[in-house]
Design a protein around this motif. Structure first.
Motif, short mmCIF file in Angstrom:
data_model
loop_
_atom_site.label_atom_id
_atom_site.label_comp_id
_atom_site.label_asym_id
_atom_site.label_seq_id
_atom_site.Cartn_x
_atom_site.Cartn_y
_atom_site.Cartn_z
N ASP A 23 2.85 2.44 6.56
CA ASP A 23 2.04 3.18 7.93
C ASP A 23 0.75 3.93 7.22
O ASP A 23 -0.72 3.54 7.01
N LEU A 24 0.73 4.65 6.20
CA LEU A 24 -0.14 4.97 5.42
C LEU A 24 -1.03 4.21 4.67
O LEU A 24 -2.73 4.22 4.03
N GLY A 25 -0.50 3.14 4.05
CA GLY A 25 -1.47 2.70 2.82
C GLY A 25 -2.09 1.70 3.98
O GLY A 25 -3.34 1.09 3.52
N ILE A 26 -1.19 1.39 5.61
CA ILE A 26 -2.09 0.81 6.13
C ILE A 26 -4.09 1.05 6.61
O ILE A 26 -4.11 0.54 6.66
N GLU A 27 -3.50 2.63 6.74
CA GLU A 27 -4.42 3.21 6.82
C GLU A 27 -5.97 3.17 5.85
O GLU A 27 -7.09 3.67 5.99
N THR A 33 2.03 -7.05 2.71
CA THR A 33 2.73 -7.73 1.98
C THR A 33 2.61 -6.57 0.61
O THR A 33 3.64 -6.54 -0.94
N GLU A 34 0.89 -5.66 0.34
CA GLU A 34 0.05 -5.37 -0.97
C GLU A 34 1.53 -4.12 -1.12
O GLU A 34 1.61 -3.48 -2.25
N CYS A 35 2.00 -3.07 0.50
CA CYS A 35 2.47 -1.74 0.59
C CYS A 35 3.85 -2.28 0.44
O CYS A 35 4.20 -1.04 -1.08
N LEU A 36 4.52 -3.73 0.19
CA LEU A 36 5.99 -3.78 0.27
C LEU A 36 6.39 -4.73 -0.99
O LEU A 36 7.61 -5.01 -1.47
N SER A 37 5.53 -4.95 -1.79
CA SER A 37 5.18 -5.38 -2.53
C SER A 37 6.63 -5.12 -3.89
O SER A 37 6.26 -4.53 -4.28
N GLY A 38 7.22 -6.51 -4.17
CA GLY A 38 8.53 -6.03 -5.26
C GLY A 38 9.88 -5.40 -5.09
O GLY A 38 10.41 -5.09 -5.45
N THR A 39 9.67 -5.06 -3.92
CA THR A 39 10.39 -4.61 -3.10
C THR A 39 11.62 -5.47 -2.78
O THR A 39 12.52 -4.88 -2.26
N GLY A 40 11.93 -6.68 -1.79
CA GLY A 40 12.27 -7.37 -1.13
C GLY A 40 12.63 -7.19 -0.22
O GLY A 40 13.57 -7.77 0.65
N LEU A 65 1.21 2.23 -3.91
CA LEU A 65 0.09 2.69 -2.79
C LEU A 65 -0.81 3.56 -4.17
O LEU A 65 -1.79 3.68 -3.77
N LEU A 66 -0.21 4.29 -4.82
CA LEU A 66 -1.03 5.16 -5.96
C LEU A 66 -1.49 4.07 -6.63
O LEU A 66 -2.60 4.21 -7.31
N ASP A 71 -4.28 8.50 -7.47
CA ASP A 71 -3.24 8.98 -7.15
C ASP A 71 -3.78 10.28 -6.33
O ASP A 71 -4.42 11.82 -6.74
N GLN A 72 -4.39 9.43 -5.72
CA GLN A 72 -5.17 11.70 -4.57
C GLN A 72 -4.39 12.52 -3.80
O GLN A 72 -3.59 12.58 -3.75
N PRO A 73 -4.82 13.87 -4.99
CA PRO A 73 -4.28 14.92 -4.12
C PRO A 73 -4.18 15.02 -2.60
O PRO A 73 -4.66 14.46 -1.82
#
Length: 337
Positions: A23-27, A33-40, A65-66, A71-73
């Protein structure tokens, strides 16, 4: 020789934390797909309460995400502030049903593997107060700040909901600079001290024996029994194959060898292969399984070239990846079977 220690975060958990990260990534403009890439993992998996997520999969989402947002504080704080008691499941409700703040803390640390934490909580008496150290030494450096931010914010937000006030709770963060400023800006009203020696949450003595509003001895006993059963069930599925798979996933771009993984598990390579054989697996099969799963995700991203995908999967070049893909599926990458 028995299997040695593995990263403290390498334990299965429910899907709630991964949902928050997605959800954070989508916002921030990422696709699912980009958020879950590489996780299966698929978005539908995260909607099922019975889905079990490996620590390595959640780690992969955080890295996605990062790598795209930066890597935003304060990004980890934003994730931590999204947690609710319901997000914590049985573990959270068991703590709320405890007789006192002291008992809730002890139960929380005892069953920490049921949480989504990457830090290792350690109880430490601090005079008459009680502190929980947030040991972050096992967290990979590239995501360490993000996950520590998340855990500090989570506790700072949820504890007052359980106790009824911020009073008696002190958050200590070793962060300085931009991360310290982000914590201060996003956690107003919290007794926050930055630049400290360690990351800690300190509970004042006057707070420790305070009764919790939802304390119920019968409910607490039932929920703790349920926590015990859940923990035993999750540990039972933590065979050597699962540990090896998680370690391969965490460093797949480095193409870890069986010898590398054996070192991480504090055993010799021959012992590792013997354990895997006893579970009906082999190291090569596990590597192929992880790579094939990740490849299926990465190939859906048109912006990635075959060379880039090959590099992410630990291959020297696209040709090596293409040969492996034919072996897994019978056809070349991005061609119709």
């Amino acid at each position: 020789m028995s299997i040695g220690s593995t990263p403290t975060w390498d334990h299965p958990r429910g899907p709630a934390a991964t949902r928050i990260l997605v959800d954070l990534g989508i916002e921030h403009g990422l696709s699912t797909t980009e958020c879950l890439s590489g996780t299966g993992l698929r978005l539908a998996d995260l909607a099922r309460p019975d889905t079990v997520v490996e620590g390595g999969q959640e780690l992969a989402i955080a890295r996605n995400l990062l790598s795209r947002i930066g890597d935003q504080p304060g990004l980890g704080v934003a994730a931590g502030m999204r947690y609710t008691v319901g997000t914590l499941g049985v573990w959270g409700y068991a703590m709320l049903s405890s007789a006192s703040v002291r008992e809730a803390i002890r139960l929380g640390v005892r069953y920490a593997e049921l949480s989504f934490a990457f830090i290792r909580p350690i109880l430490e008496p601090s005079g008459r107060d009680l502190a929980v150290i947030f040991d972050d030494t096992d967290i990979p450096a590239d995501v360490r700040g993000f996950f520590v931010e998340r855990e500090l914010a989570k506790i700072a937000v949820l504890t007052p909901l359980a106790v009824g006030a911020h009073r008696g709770l002190r958050v200590e963060a070793a962060f300085t600079g931009a991360r310290a400023a982000a914590l201060r800006a996003r956690l107003p009203g919290v007794d926050l001290r930055t630049g400290t020696e360690r990351h800690r949450i300190v509970f004042a003595a006057a707070l420790l024996d305070q009764s919790l509003p939802q304390a119920d001895s019968t409910t607490a006993l039932l929920l703790e029994e349920q926590c015990t059963r859940m923990l035993e069930a999750r540990r039972a599925r933590r065979g050597v194959s699962a540990r090896v798979r998680a370690l391969i996933l965490a460093d797949i771009d480095q193409a870890p060898s069986a010898a590398d993984i054996a070192v991480r598990l504090h055993i010799d390579e021959r012992t590792l292969r013997r354990h895997l054989h006893s579970e009906g697996a082999s190291f090569r099969e596990l590597v192929d399984e992880v790579r094939a799963t990740l490849a299926a995700d990465l190939l859906t991203l048109d912006r990635l070239t075959l060379t880039e995908i090959a590099r992410r999967l630990g291959y020297h070049d696209a040709a090596g990846f293409s040969r492996a893909h034919r072996r897994w599926t019978g056809h070349a990458p991005r061609s119709q079977p």
